[in-house]
Each structure stands twice: as C-alpha cells, then as structure tokens.
Design an enzyme around this catalytic site. Structure first.
Site, PDB file in Angstrom:
ATOM      1  N   HIS A 144      -8.659  17.946   9.687  1.00 47.84           N
ATOM      2  CA  HIS A 144      -9.996  17.590  10.173  1.00 47.84           C
ATOM      3  C   HIS A 144     -10.378  18.372  11.429  1.00 47.84           C
ATOM      4  CE1 HIS A 144     -10.540  14.447   7.294  1.00 47.84           C
ATOM      5  NE2 HIS A 144      -9.585  13.692   7.769  1.00 47.84           N
ATOM      6  N   ASP A 181      -5.261  15.850   0.302  1.00 47.67           N
ATOM      7  CA  ASP A 181      -5.434  14.679   1.163  1.00 47.67           C
ATOM      8  C   ASP A 181      -6.715  13.973   0.697  1.00 47.67           C
ATOM      9  OD1 ASP A 181      -4.700  13.771   4.338  1.00 47.67           O
ATOM     10  OD2 ASP A 181      -6.693  13.279   3.599  1.00 47.67           O
ATOM     11  N   HIS A 183      -9.027  12.626   2.207  1.00 45.54           N
ATOM     12  CA  HIS A 183     -10.217  12.819   3.041  1.00 45.54           C
ATOM     13  C   HIS A 183     -10.654  14.294   2.994  1.00 45.54           C
ATOM     14  CE1 HIS A 183      -8.019   9.292   4.787  1.00 45.54           C
ATOM     15  NE2 HIS A 183      -9.207   8.767   4.560  1.00 45.54           N
ATOM     16  N   ASP A 269      -2.606   9.918   1.457  1.00 43.40           N
ATOM     17  CA  ASP A 269      -3.508   8.769   1.615  1.00 43.40           C
ATOM     18  C   ASP A 269      -4.400   8.531   0.395  1.00 43.40           C
ATOM     19  OD1 ASP A 269      -5.080  10.534   4.428  1.00 43.40           O
ATOM     20  OD2 ASP A 269      -4.691  11.194   2.365  1.00 43.40           O
TER      21      ASP A 269
HETATM   22  C1  LIG Z   1     -15.631   8.215  13.007  1.00 45.61           C
HETATM   23  C2  LIG Z   1     -15.111   6.936  13.516  1.00 45.61           C
HETATM   24  N1  LIG Z   1     -15.812   6.142  14.291  1.00 45.61           N
HETATM   25  N2  LIG Z   1     -15.037   5.123  14.591  1.00 45.61           N
HETATM   26  C3  LIG Z   1     -15.492   4.039  15.464  1.00 45.61           C
HETATM   27  C4  LIG Z   1     -13.824   5.263  13.967  1.00 45.61           C
HETATM   28  C5  LIG Z   1     -12.670   4.353  14.027  1.00 45.61           C
HETATM   29  C6  LIG Z   1     -13.865   6.439  13.286  1.00 45.61           C
HETATM   30  N3  LIG Z   1     -12.860   7.056  12.576  1.00 45.61           N
HETATM   31  N4  LIG Z   1     -12.372   6.587  11.504  1.00 45.61           N
HETATM   32  C7  LIG Z   1     -11.450   7.335  10.781  1.00 45.61           C
HETATM   33  C8  LIG Z   1     -10.653   8.323  11.394  1.00 45.61           C
HETATM   34  C9  LIG Z   1      -9.755   9.042  10.611  1.00 45.61           C
HETATM   35  C10 LIG Z   1      -9.648   8.772   9.232  1.00 45.61           C
HETATM   36  C11 LIG Z   1      -8.728   9.514   8.351  1.00 45.61           C
HETATM   37  C12 LIG Z   1      -7.939  10.490   8.755  1.00 45.61           C
HETATM   38  C13 LIG Z   1      -7.086  11.193   7.773  1.00 45.61           C
HETATM   39  O1  LIG Z   1      -6.141  10.735   7.247  1.00 45.61           O
HETATM   40  N5  LIG Z   1      -7.428  12.374   7.370  1.00 45.61           N
HETATM   41  O2  LIG Z   1      -6.687  13.059   6.494  1.00 45.61           O
HETATM   42  C14 LIG Z   1     -10.434   7.791   8.659  1.00 45.61           C
HETATM   43  C15 LIG Z   1     -11.319   7.090   9.422  1.00 45.61           C
HETATM   44 ZN   LIG Z   2      -6.460  11.774   5.043  1.00 47.28          ZN
END
Ligand SMILES: Cc1nn(C)c(C)c1/N=N/c1ccc(/C=C/C(=O)NO)cc1
Ligand SMILES: [Zn+2]
Length: 371
Positions: A144, A181, A183, A269
C-alpha cells in the site's frame, strides 16, 4: 534443480503496532486498548514457527536479510517520505507510516529497512541463480506504500523497491508483480503506473481497502497504459473465483508480458478466517495459486519467482496458508495436514458463482493490450 530460498529475521517479529485493535485507543470513541492489533507481528512469527516446527525449514536455504540502503528506497519513494520515517523512528514513541492508522514504534525505520532489504536479497539470490525461487517472510508489509507516503500498515513498498533493484542494479528489463493480497495493490500502481517495464496485476476484494481504488478502469498512463491490471472480485469469493481469475486473466497477462522475473505480493488476508476482508480462501486454494505461478515462471521467467509477505491477519490460519505456499514452491511435502480444512471446508467458497465469473470476464479483455 537448486534449493528454494527463505528469508526471516527476528526483528520482523518485533514491530510495534501499538495498543489499538485497528483504530487507536480513545475514550472519546470508546475504542478500548487491546493486546493485539490486527497487524501484530505475532501472526508472521507464528508462520515462521510453523515453517520451522513442520521441518520444512530444513529443506530451505535460509538467506540473511541485510538492511536496504537509502538509495534503494529512493528509487521508488520521495526523499521527504524517507526522511519523515527516519525522523519519526527516532521519537520515543515512534510515528506513523503516513495515513494516521499505521503506527510504528521507536526504531521502526530499522525494521522497515530490513524488510525492504529482505525483498532485495530474495530477488538478488534468485536472479543470480543461487536459489530456484524464494519466499521472503518480511514485515512490515509494503504494497500500500505509495511514492510519497506509507499507508495501510505499509512503510516502504518492499515489492517496488525489489522490482526497481532488479531493473536498475541487476539489469532485468521486465518485472511482473502479481498481487494476490486481498487488498488493492495501490502502491505499485502509484509508483509504476507510467512505465511498461513493470506489469502490475492486482486481484483483490472490490473496494475493501483502499476503498477508492483498484477498479478495472485504472490501467496506467502514458507508456504504462495497459500495464496496470486490476481484477476486483465481489466479496465472498473463494478458490473457485481466484483460480478462474488466475486461469483467465493473470496467467494470460504474464504469459503475454514474458517477464524476466515474477514478484508476488503474497498476502493471506483473502483467507476465510481473516478479520480485514470477506473472502473464503483456504490453504489449499493458496497452494493452487502458487502452483500455477511456479509452472508459469518455469515457462516464461526461467523459474524466477519471488514471494514477498504482505497482509494476513489471522494468527490461527496464516501459518497454514504460508506453509502450503512454501511447500509448493520448494516441491517438498512435510505431511503436515491443515487441521482446519475439515471445519473451514464446510463453509463454501470452492465453486465459481455466476456473478464472480461475470466480474472476472470483464477483466480478461484487458490482457489484449499487453505486449
Ligand atoms: C483508512 C482508515 N481510516 N481509518 C479510521 C482506519 C482504521 C483506516 N484503515 N483501515 C484499514 C487499514 C489497512 C487495511 C488493510 C491492510 C492490508 O492488509 N493490506 O494488504 C484495512 C483497513
Ligand atoms: Zn491486505
């Protein structure tokens, strides 16, 4: 056939993800502190321990990761991003990769450099022919991270650093990045979107994270048009959807591109036990995907295949997904059965459903612009 390379370093298990679960603790939003953040390093340390306890590690050539150099990072990141990570890493409580939800502790810069260095080492030993292929169980993840910022628990884009190293230092002409992945691999898309020297393919749950990128229409720009390929999948997909996406989109795209090296952004994931997405893959599904890539690498890239660890947040199940992938790459069976298969296999996900087929068929036409 020579041995498979494997990278792990104790410091990958020491990343400090803070006391939040996903959001930081707050008495305003009543998000309680918790022992393990979803990205706590124990998940990856447990995968390393299963690789060891199963005996598989005895069949692998352990490669020592050396920290990447600043110059390695600056091939794909801005100086300002690098300098900010270095500065915040010196603070007593560390800092954040860049999006405010990706904390790292004091000294986090050192571990992030070791993760990027592990990716470089894995690529170097494969390209130099010291090992047949390699799995770098590195942490923190990278896919990311964009040119000017870290995101989604990622500090430096390990895969992009490794691809740029392969091109600029090892003299490779074409590198394919296959991101399974769950995402969207927004980082490599941001960094390599303008060049045809990297083919960047991401198969991911549609709009899971980042929620505003990873659409089929995002195809790169200028000379890079057509060399970014996004395959968004509806939630709920399992091995049926993933194998169909690989057979009809990913493999034809890489075959058309004929890369000198295939780098996999290997997150687990998409597994049915993962808290951060809603797909239904099991360990044998990941085994089948990497089998396809091992065979494809033998066909197009002289067997050169490097997997770099990305996401995967089930401390229970990530180890079994990782064991299956590394066994398949090494061509070794430890006889370890995935004890969770009987339970998880009853939950579905193995059959390709019509709406999944339709979504994937919309992406297969994109392959025709790859030469
Ligand atoms: C934006 C945001 N805003 N807020 C408040 C939050 C808590 C946010 N992030 N959420 C996320 C951050 C990272 C992932 C996955 C990462 C991965 O495994 N990638 O391969 C999913 C959701
Ligand atoms: Zn991921």
């Amino acid at each position: 056939t020579s041995t498979m390379g494997y990278i792990w370093n104790t410091l990958y298990g020491w990343t400090d993800t803070g006391s939040g679960g996903l959001l930081p603790p707050s008495t305003d939003s009543l998000t309680q502190p918790i022992g393990h953040h979803v990205a706590h390093p124990d998940t990856k340390r447990r995968m390393h321990e299963l690789i060891s306890a199963s005996g598989l590690i005895d069949s692998l050539k352990q490669i020592d990761a050396a920290p990447a150099a600043e110059a390695d990072i600056l091939r794909v990141h801005d100086q300002s991003h690098y300098d900010r990570i270095l500065a915040e890493s010196a603070l007593p409580k560390g800092g954040d990769a860049g999006d405010g939800v990706s904390p790292f502790g004091h000294g986090g810069h050192r571990i992030a450099m070791l993760a990027a260095g592990g990716a470089i080492e894995a690529v170097r030993t494969v390209v130099e022919g010291q090992v047949s292929n390699a799995y770098a169980l590195i942490n923190p993840p990278g896919h990311h991270a964009e040119r000017s910022t870290g995101r989604g628990f990622c500090t430096f884009n390990n895969g992009a650093v490794a691809a740029a190293y392969a091109r600029d230092v090892l003299g490779l002409k074409r590198v394919a990045i296959v991101d399974w992945d769950v995402h969207h691999g927004n980082g490599a898309q941001d960094i390599f979107g303008g060049t045809a020297e990297v083919l960047n393919i991401s198969v991911h749950q549609d709009r899971c994270f980042p929620s505003d990128s990873g659409f089929r229409e995002e195809r790169g720009h200028g000379e890079g048009f057509g060399y970014t390929l996004n395959v968004p999948l509806p939630p709920g997909g399992g091995s049926g959807a993933y194998e169909y996406a690989f057979d009809t989109v990913v493999l034809p795209a890489v075959r058309a591109y004929k890369p000198d090296l295939i780098i996999v952004a290997s997150g687990f994931d998409a597994s049915i036990m993962d808290p951060l997405a809603r797909m239904m893959m099991r360990s044998e599904g990941f085994r089948s995907l990497v089998r396809k890539l091992v065979d494809l690498a033998a066909e197009v890239s002289q067997g050169r295949l490097v997997c770099l660890q990305e996401g995967g947040y089930s401390p229970i199940y990530v180890p079994f997904c990782g064991l299956a992938v590394i066994e398949e790459m090494a061509g070794v069976s430890t006889g370890t059965q995935d004890a969770y298969t009987p339970i998880l296999g009853a939950m579905g996900g193995d059959k390709l459903l019509e709406h999944e087929r339709e979504a994937i068929d919309l992406a297969s036409v994109l392959v025709s612009d790859i030469h």
